[in-house]
Design an enzyme around this catalytic site. Structure first.
Site, PDB file in Angstrom:
ATOM      1  N   LYS A  14      46.684  14.721   2.900  1.00 40.20           N
ATOM      2  CA  LYS A  14      47.265  15.554   1.579  1.00 40.20           C
ATOM      3  C   LYS A  14      45.934  16.617   2.113  1.00 40.20           C
ATOM      4  CE  LYS A  14      46.768  12.735  -2.347  1.00 40.20           C
ATOM      5  NZ  LYS A  14      46.822  11.126  -1.454  1.00 40.20           N
ATOM      6  N   ARG A  89      50.167  10.811 -10.050  1.00 42.53           N
ATOM      7  CA  ARG A  89      49.481   9.679  -9.223  1.00 42.53           C
ATOM      8  C   ARG A  89      50.391   8.322 -10.108  1.00 42.53           C
ATOM      9  NH1 ARG A  89      44.816  11.283  -6.411  1.00 42.53           N
ATOM     10  NH2 ARG A  89      44.374   9.768  -5.389  1.00 42.53           N
ATOM     11  N   ARG A 128      35.218   8.738   7.054  1.00 44.52           N
ATOM     12  CA  ARG A 128      34.746   9.718   6.084  1.00 44.52           C
ATOM     13  C   ARG A 128      34.168   9.769   5.185  1.00 44.52           C
ATOM     14  NH1 ARG A 128      39.747  12.198   2.567  1.00 44.52           N
ATOM     15  NH2 ARG A 128      39.445  10.716   0.550  1.00 44.52           N
ATOM     16  N   ARG A 134      31.198  10.919   1.302  1.00 44.89           N
ATOM     17  CA  ARG A 134      32.072  10.093  -0.169  1.00 44.89           C
ATOM     18  C   ARG A 134      31.804   9.223  -0.394  1.00 44.89           C
ATOM     19  NH1 ARG A 134      38.006  12.506  -1.291  1.00 44.89           N
ATOM     20  NH2 ARG A 134      38.950  10.463  -2.547  1.00 44.89           N
ATOM     21  N   ARG A 145      41.240   1.429  -4.516  1.00 47.95           N
ATOM     22  CA  ARG A 145      42.089   2.244  -4.214  1.00 47.95           C
ATOM     23  C   ARG A 145      43.536   1.889  -3.767  1.00 47.95           C
ATOM     24  NH1 ARG A 145      38.010   6.079  -1.607  1.00 47.95           N
ATOM     25  NH2 ARG A 145      39.968   7.696  -1.919  1.00 47.95           N
TER      26      ARG A 145
END
Ligand code: ATP
Ligand code: MG
Length: 189
Positions: A14, A89, A128, A134, A145
């Site tokens: 996204k 969401r 990532r 992160r 998640r």
């Protein structure tokens, strides 16, 4: 205004595709994840609250997110349109977005659903986490998640289908190829 909801599971791309859309169509960008990470970095009260949820792979409560969204939206002046990245969401957020836009004489133009197979999402997010550090991109939190995505967020696919706004995008392929598919959908509006 061209109001685009960019939708997809965590790691679906996204943010990457939003950046390209923003540049090509001169839109404003609201990434709720980026807003929250900036608050955490600045050590604000909101940031402290958000961190507790994010580190657990959970969603921030709807009422809080909806307030944040409206205030960012209203900070844009003479906007040609907005890309909503990471919001809505939940069904409650989708209802709130619809109402907020209606109150301002606006509507969602299209919802782009970036679909990516689960194994690929895991691979991308773990990578990532290694590259960017992160904190929520670790295997345990990623699994939570993805679970939250399936239980709370994916029902929005049918919700937007009912609204007649749904558009599927194959999120697997080159970044250029995916972007071309997105542009075709936007240009057909
Ligand atoms: P992508 O990789 O596709 O950009 P993502 O799910 O990895 O998506 P963000 O959109 O940056 O990442 O969101 C990170 C976290 O911020 C979420 O897991 C959630 O805790 C919180 N968050 C972001 N947007 C919302 C929202 N609309 N409602 C509730 N919580 C949110
Ligand atoms: Mg993102």
């Amino acid at each position: 205004m061209l109001n685009i909801v960019i939708f997809g599971a965590p790691g679906s791309g996204k943010g990457t595709q939003s950046e390209r859309i923003v540049n090509k169509y001169a839109l404003n960008h609201i990434s709720t994840g980026d807003v929250l990470r900036a608050e955490i970095k600045n050590g604000t009260e909101l940031g402290k609250t958000a961190k507790g949820y994010i580190d657990q792979g959970q969603l921030i409560p709807d009422a809080l997110m909806i307030d944040i969204l409206a205030s960012v939206f209203d900070s844009f002046k003479d906007s040609k349109g907005v890309i909503f990245d990471g919001f809505p969401r939940t069904i409650a957020q989708a209802d709130a977005l619809k109402n907020m836009l209606a109150e301002r004489g606006q509507d969602v133009s299209i919802m782009l659903d970036l679909e990516v197979p689960e194994e690929e999402l895991m691979t991308r997010l773990i990578k990532r986490g290694q590259d960017s550090g992160r904190a929520d991109d670790n295997e345990e939190t990623i699994k939570k998640r993805l679970h939250v995505y399936h239980s709370q967020t994916s029902p929005l696919i049918d919700w937007y289908k009912q609204e007649g706004k749904y558009h599927h995008i194959n999120g697997l392929g080159t970044m250029d190829g995916i972007f071309a598919e997105i542009c075709e959908a936007i240009d057909s509006l």
